[in-house]
Design an enzyme around this catalytic site. Structure first.
Site, short mmCIF file in Angstrom:
data_model
loop_
_atom_site.label_atom_id
_atom_site.label_comp_id
_atom_site.label_asym_id
_atom_site.label_seq_id
_atom_site.Cartn_x
_atom_site.Cartn_y
_atom_site.Cartn_z
N GLU A 1 37.66 56.31 43.25
CA GLU A 1 38.30 55.06 42.85
C GLU A 1 37.16 54.19 42.34
O GLU A 1 36.31 53.78 43.13
CB GLU A 1 38.94 54.36 44.06
CG GLU A 1 39.94 55.19 44.82
CD GLU A 1 41.16 55.50 44.01
OE1 GLU A 1 41.46 54.73 43.08
OE2 GLU A 1 41.79 56.52 44.27
N CYS B 1 38.77 45.66 42.99
CA CYS B 1 38.84 46.66 41.93
C CYS B 1 40.11 46.49 41.11
O CYS B 1 40.17 46.89 39.96
CB CYS B 1 38.81 48.04 42.55
SG CYS B 1 40.04 48.22 43.84
#
Ligand code: NAP
Length: 683
Positions: free
Chosen positions: A255, A294
């Site tokens: 990720e 993120c």
């Protein structure tokens, strides 16, 4: 305070000069971290040889119960975590996402483990595949736990959630984990980890922690290990191309950073609820965790004719943000995690400003509440405007991992989609529109480039979980630049730690492997009706075969009168004859299901407590007046509800006609008591 690692069942300190970890607001050194000299090969061996067997001995339900107990344990001790979390720069609201968000993830996995998994060790994937006409040779996909370790490398921004969202699926899968938090905020992860170890709830060897770097750990990886990485694209690239990872095909999921967009649709002009919601969401995403998410919105995409109004509204809302030491209750946005991070973000901001103009956010106007603007890692929320996004590059390529976002104008929906795609793969995009057709068009255009797409309008706004919140129920991850990985998504997240294997063999072999009776496997003829057996006594394969029953026109008419279902195919012979599928009157499918219950149910008081549903019901062949039906009911799968005094039993059910042709099939779902004394008194 020198942080310790937890390796091979013991707390241990590394040697050498520790890295100094500082309070994000005051710059004070609050901890040191070093992992030098620790035995990383030994840690992997310990996970595989001690933690793995201990976890694999437990069923899915037993592991889920551990997750639930852990969630409760942490919940009772979370105040200490909240206090420490201020040092990372998190406000109370930010810490809620990290700490309660992490605990909530454990709860969700515990609940899903109980409800969606069997009380066994094998996860069955999809239906049995028929591979031969005889029915004697079948295929079935199964998932089993990998025999290695999960290496979890986390980013600095969510020290608690980052650990728990990875641990929950790994532990549920029966795979021990080695947690490596980002060093900058490892003191908070270490505190939460200590609480977990002190709870005594986790089997020996199931968890280890590395505070510091991972040394030569990668040199010892095998094909049974899994690396789950969260962090920058650069580090991901380095780690996924590590020679040992390539050579051993070590499973690697990442990720990474992402240029997420949100799109204000043309219908959502100033004055509409969707416009207001859009502005609120952009401000929230810029300021929560000081934009260090993120999933944060980096590109706020708006119809060109709305861009002035959007900029004005955002400027006004951002002026209300109170920056400062998060320990002060008036503060709505804290500092970044470290001065190094601030330097990084200001550098990226400078690159973005080469192609975009500043709307608001002058750093020289910084005046943090209860803090020193030089020693703390503060930064003013900064909004940019990129007038020519088609030619610009930076806005599509540079992630400033802080409170920075750019307003990007577009002319057509196609252009909006195209500009969002230029992020080259992102975690999430959101659409603000009250027009379902526009929303659907945008979603389908965005989906191939995104792991999640959120559509917000006035009808769901109050319930929306927001653009930036990954949820344990839904996949988190994205293609391309976002890392190409996937985490969570409910049970899907657990499967990343398991091996899928296609097993071929006879029905009896498949039943033995999966613990789930497969049609064609041996039927065990019980001396007594299986409904008379308490949960523990029932065997997979226990079968009841009923007597037969004649289906008559009177049955059909009485059922129609009772249910009110007078569909012509049941009631009107002439009309039914013209139906190409039936060619005449047929019985109601639901009548067959009801009549089947009448054939297999054992009426007196007994261990069967309730029928709670039917799965996979299919009507295969019509039943006509004059046909005779009978039922076979076989105990297919059992799942004990730990501590509840009963278990769920799934019965493979097949209704056949006088020619032994299947007319209907389904699974009957019952709850069966563990008590043997539930019996009607003797007459
Ligand atoms: P980073 O520098 O890539 O670090 C991430 C993790 O990797 C840290 O634990 C770091 O440990 C570790 N690491 C670095 N080099 C390593 C190596 N050679 N071997 C093993 N581990 C190594 O990223 P970051 O600056 O901490 O995080 C910010 C970035 O993460 C942002 O770009 C953000 O977009 C991304 N992020 C993505 C997600 C997501 O879910 N997609 C979530 C959060 C953040 P040390 O701290 O000890 O160096």
């Amino acid at each position: 305070m020198l942080l310790q690692s937890f390796i091979q069942g013991r707390w241990a300190s590394g040697s050498g000069t520790p890295t100094a970890l500082r309070d994000a607001s005051t710059g004070e050194v609050i901890a040191g971290a070093s992992s030098r000299g620790l035995d990383f090969g030994g840690a992997l061996h310990y996970a595989r040889s001690v933690g793995g067997p201990n976890l694999r001995r437990l069923t899915f339900h037993e592991r889920a119960a551990i997750l639930k107990a852990l969630a409760r344990h942490l919940s009772e001790r979370k105040d200490a975590l909240y206090q420490l979390s201020y040092a990372t720069g998190a406000t109370r609201a930010d810490a809620w996402i990290d700490i309660d968000g992490g605990i909530g993830t454990l709860f969700v996995y515990a609940s899903k483990g109980m409800k969606e998994l069997p009380d066994s060790h094998v996860y069955v994937d999809g239906p049995v595949e028929s591979l031969a006409r005889s029915g004697a040779f079948l295929g079935q996909h199964i998932y089993v736990s990998l025999h290695g370790a999960a290496v979890h490398i986390n980013a600095f921004n969510f020290p608690v959630w980052g650990m728990l969202e990875k641990l929950a699926p790994a532990l549920l899968a029966g795979v021990p984990a080695i947690v490596k938090p980002a060093t900058a905020t490892a003191y908070l992860t270490e505190r939460a980890f200590r609480q977990i170890i002190d709870s005594g709830l986790v089997p020996e060897g199931a968890l280890q922690l590395i505070c510091g770097d991972v040394g030569d750990l990668f040199e010892h990886l095998t094909c049974q290990d899994v690396i789950a990485f969260t962090g920058s694209a650069g580090t991901a690239r380095k780690l996924r191309t590590h020679p040992r990872v390539l050579e051993r095909s070590v499973r690697f999921t990442a990720e990474t950073d992402s240029l997420n967009s949100c799109i204000l649709a043309p219908d959502a002009s100033a004055g509409t609820p969707e416009f207001e919601l859009f502005v609120r969401e952009v401000v929230r995403e810029m300021t929560v965790k000081a934009g260090q998410k993120c999933t944060a919105i980096r590109k706020a995409m708006v119809p060109a004719n709305q861009s002035g109004a959007v900029r004005e509204a955002l400027r006004a809302a951002l002026a209300e943000v109170v920056i400062g030491n998060p320990r002060d209750a008036s503060v709505s946005m804290g500092p970044l995690a470290s001065l190094a991070q601030r330097g990084e973000v200001l550098g990226q901001l400078a690159k973005l400003q080469r192609e975009s103009e500043l709307v608001c956010g002058r750093q020289d106007e910084l005046a943090p509440v209860d803090a020193d603007g030089e020693r703390g890692a503060f930064i003013v929320p900064t909004l940019l405007y990129c007038a020519d996004p088609a030619s610009a590059r930076a806005v599509h390529e540079i992630e400033a991992f802080g409170p920075v976002s750019t307003v990007v104008p577009y002319d057509t929906l196609e252009q909006a989609i195209e500009l969002a795609r230029r992020g080259e793969g992102s975690l999430v995009s959101s659409v603000f529109s009250a027009d379902e057709a526009v929303a659907a068009h945008l979603v389908l255009g965005l989906a191939p480039w995104h792991g999640r797409v959120l559509v917000v309008n006035r009808h769901c706004a109050a319930d929306s979980t927001g653009h930036g919140s990954p949820l344990p129920h839904l996949v988190h991850g994205g293609p391309g630049r976002a890392g190409g990985g996937e985490e969570m998504g409910g049970i899907r997240g657990m499967l990343h730690y398991m091996q899928r294997t296609a097993v071929q063999g006879t029905p009896d072999v498949l039943s033995a492997v999966t613990g789930c009776w497969v049609r064609g496997a041996r039927e065990l003829d019980p001396l007594e009706h299986p409904f008379r057996k308490p949960f523990g006594a029932l065997r997979i394969g226990d079968t009841f075969r009923s007597a037969d029953r004649l289906v008559t026109v009177e049955d059909i008419e009485r059922f129609a009168a009772l249910s009110g279902d007078h569909f012509y195919a049941h009631m009107d012979e002439a009309a039914a004859r013209s139906n190409p599928l039936f060619g005449g009157r047929v019985a109601h499918g639901y009548f067959l299901v009801a009549a089947a219950a009448g054939l297999f149910v054992d009426p007196p008081l007994g261990p069967v407590l309730a029928n709670y549903g039917i799965d996979a019901l299919r009507f295969i062949q019509p039943v006509r007046p004059g046909d005779r039906i009978r039922v076979r009911l076989t105990c297919k799968q059992k799942s004990l509800r730990i501590g509840q005094g009963y278990g769920e039993v799934r019965w493979d059910t097949q209704i056949t006609n006088q020619n032994d042709e299947t007319v209907a099939q389904y699974d009957v779902l019952t709850m069966v008591s563990e008590r043997a004394d539930l019996r009607a008194p003797e007459a």
